[in-house]
Design a protein around this motif. Structure first.
Motif, PDB file in Angstrom:
ATOM      1  N   GLN A   3       0.839  -1.198   0.000  1.00 19.69           N
ATOM      2  CA  GLN A   3       0.000   0.000   0.000  1.00 19.69           C
ATOM      3  C   GLN A   3       0.876   1.252   0.000  1.00 19.69           C
ATOM      4  N   PHE A   4       0.581   2.196  -0.889  1.00 24.68           N
ATOM      5  CA  PHE A   4       1.236   3.503  -0.876  1.00 24.68           C
ATOM      6  C   PHE A   4       0.278   4.507  -0.234  1.00 24.68           C
ATOM      7  N   GLU A   5       0.845   5.398   0.599  1.00 22.05           N
ATOM      8  CA  GLU A   5      -0.005   6.453   1.143  1.00 22.05           C
ATOM      9  C   GLU A   5      -0.013   7.633   0.162  1.00 22.05           C
ATOM     10  N   PRO A   6      -0.960   8.550   0.285  1.00 17.34           N
ATOM     11  CA  PRO A   6      -1.193   9.559  -0.754  1.00 17.34           C
ATOM     12  C   PRO A   6       0.023  10.380  -1.177  1.00 17.34           C
ATOM     13  N   SER A   7       0.907  10.727  -0.245  1.00 20.32           N
ATOM     14  CA  SER A   7       2.046  11.567  -0.611  1.00 20.32           C
ATOM     15  C   SER A   7       3.127  10.794  -1.358  1.00 20.32           C
ATOM     16  N   GLY A   8       3.062   9.463  -1.347  1.00 16.84           N
ATOM     17  CA  GLY A   8       4.079   8.656  -2.004  1.00 16.84           C
ATOM     18  C   GLY A   8       5.381   8.562  -1.235  1.00 16.84           C
ATOM     19  N   ARG A   9       5.363   8.925   0.036  1.00 19.26           N
ATOM     20  CA  ARG A   9       6.595   8.875   0.834  1.00 19.26           C
ATOM     21  C   ARG A   9       6.800   7.527   1.496  1.00 19.26           C
ATOM     22  N   TRP A  10       5.707   6.834   1.827  1.00 18.97           N
ATOM     23  CA  TRP A  10       5.810   5.587   2.564  1.00 18.97           C
ATOM     24  C   TRP A  10       4.998   4.477   1.909  1.00 18.97           C
ATOM     25  N   CYS A  11       5.501   3.274   2.114  1.00 22.71           N
ATOM     26  CA  CYS A  11       4.824   2.065   1.637  1.00 22.71           C
ATOM     27  C   CYS A  11       4.564   1.166   2.836  1.00 22.71           C
ATOM     28  N   TYR A  12       3.376   0.588   2.887  1.00 23.57           N
ATOM     29  CA  TYR A  12       3.014  -0.350   3.948  1.00 23.57           C
ATOM     30  C   TYR A  12       2.848  -1.741   3.330  1.00 23.57           C
ATOM     31  N   TYR A  13       3.468  -2.725   3.959  1.00 19.61           N
ATOM     32  CA  TYR A  13       3.525  -4.080   3.397  1.00 19.61           C
ATOM     33  C   TYR A  13       2.892  -5.059   4.381  1.00 19.61           C
ATOM     34  N   TYR A  14       1.888  -5.787   3.908  1.00 18.35           N
ATOM     35  CA  TYR A  14       1.164  -6.762   4.718  1.00 18.35           C
ATOM     36  C   TYR A  14       1.408  -8.151   4.100  1.00 18.35           C
ATOM     37  N   ALA A  15       1.829  -9.125   4.915  1.00 20.49           N
ATOM     38  CA  ALA A  15       2.200 -10.424   4.346  1.00 20.49           C
ATOM     39  C   ALA A  15       1.619 -11.596   5.150  1.00 20.49           C
ATOM     40  N   HIS A  16       1.688 -12.781   4.536  1.00 22.78           N
ATOM     41  CA  HIS A  16       1.196 -14.061   5.079  1.00 22.78           C
ATOM     42  C   HIS A  16      -0.327 -14.088   5.190  1.00 22.78           C
ATOM     43  N   LEU A  17      -1.018 -13.312   4.369  1.00 25.27           N
ATOM     44  CA  LEU A  17      -2.477 -13.247   4.450  1.00 25.27           C
ATOM     45  C   LEU A  17      -3.107 -14.586   4.071  1.00 25.27           C
ATOM     46  N   GLN A  18      -4.172 -14.924   4.780  1.00 27.44           N
ATOM     47  CA  GLN A  18      -4.943 -16.120   4.441  1.00 27.44           C
ATOM     48  C   GLN A  18      -5.640 -15.934   3.098  1.00 27.44           C
ATOM     49  N   ARG A  19      -6.212 -14.739   2.942  1.00 28.66           N
ATOM     50  CA  ARG A  19      -6.846 -14.345   1.674  1.00 28.66           C
ATOM     51  C   ARG A  19      -7.018 -12.837   1.669  1.00 28.66           C
ATOM     52  N   TYR A  20      -7.307 -12.291   0.478  1.00 25.53           N
ATOM     53  CA  TYR A  20      -7.590 -10.864   0.348  1.00 25.53           C
ATOM     54  C   TYR A  20      -9.065 -10.593   0.664  1.00 25.53           C
ATOM     55  N   ALA A  21      -9.342  -9.350   1.004  1.00 24.48           N
ATOM     56  CA  ALA A  21     -10.739  -8.949   1.157  1.00 24.48           C
ATOM     57  C   ALA A  21     -11.427  -9.058  -0.202  1.00 24.48           C
ATOM     58  N   ASP A  22     -12.700  -9.376  -0.195  1.00 24.01           N
ATOM     59  CA  ASP A  22     -13.446  -9.532  -1.441  1.00 24.01           C
ATOM     60  C   ASP A  22     -13.369  -8.242  -2.266  1.00 24.01           C
ATOM     61  N   GLY A  23     -13.017  -8.397  -3.522  1.00 24.54           N
ATOM     62  CA  GLY A  23     -13.001  -7.262  -4.437  1.00 24.54           C
ATOM     63  C   GLY A  23     -11.747  -6.408  -4.392  1.00 24.54           C
TER      64      GLY A  23
END
Length: 215
Positions: free
Chosen positions: A137-157
């Motif tokens: 995930q990028f935040e609006p200013s483009g300065r930071w990225c957030y990384y989420y891992a080992h997910l069971q599944r993604y949210a629908d859609g």
């Protein structure tokens, strides 16, 4: 007349003989000149090589760390139902193959909703060997990225380039990738993005103090 010719001929032959003797007896300039030329050439080559080496050293120097205070604020704790007091700082823990853990692991039951820590957009959805199902995930200013891992599944859609809001469900805690199936958790990273804005790059910063300040 003939005598004068003989004298001239004798002088010419004498000069010629002296020249031959000098040529054969004197040390050759080539034998001394070649090592000097080689040495000069070698020195010049070493000098020429030294400049690119220094330039290369400068080019590959490690990037300067983010300036003090240059960190995101107001991040939401990304696992539903987990409180700041339950977090453990695992940012510098050792991992296999000499790696260092550039993240925080948030333990939770499989299927627990994973929430967006801030406003932004989904830059990349990726299924990797180590991270399993992941979200960048990028935040609006483009300065930071957030990384989420080992997910069971993604949210629908959920889709790439989709705008998301702080608190939106983006996935569910799991153990995909190289995570232990008996210890499902969210692997969460924060990256300072470079000017190239590439989702697979960035300087990792410790999420633990950022999340401890969150809700």
């Amino acid at each position: 007349m003939r005598l004068a010719q003989l004298i001239v001929l004798g002088l010419v032959m004498g000069v010629a003989a002296g020249w031959w003797l000098q040529r054969d007896g004197a040390p050759s300039d080539d034998t001394g000149a070649r090592p000097l030329a080689v040495a000069q050439t070698s020195a010049a080559a070493d000098s020429a090589r030294a400049v690119p080496v220094e330039q290369a050293t400068t080019a590959i120097a490690a990037p300067a760390p983010a300036a003090t205070g240059d960190t995101p604020s107001g991040l939401l704790l990304p696992v539903q139902g987990i409180t700041p007091s339950q977090l453990q700082d695992t940012f510098t823990d050792a991992r296999s193959e000499g790696r260092v853990h550039d993240a925080i692991d948030i333990m939770a039951a499989a299927g627990t909703p994973v929430l967006a820590v801030a406003d932004g957009h989904v830059e990349k959805l990726f299924d990797s060997e180590r991270g399993g199902l992941t979200v960048y995930q990028f935040e609006p200013s483009g300065r930071w990225c957030y990384y989420y891992a080992h997910l069971q599944r993604y949210a629908d859609g959920l889709a790439e380039k989709q705008t998301i809001k702080r608190g939106d469900v983006i996935g569910y805690v799991g153990s995909t990738g190289n995570a232990n199936p008996e210890a499902p958790h969210l692997h969460f990273e924060v990256h300072v993005l470079g000017p190239e804005k590439q989702w697979w790059k960035g300087e990792s910063i410790n999420p633990y103090p950022l999340l401890k300040k969150g809700d």
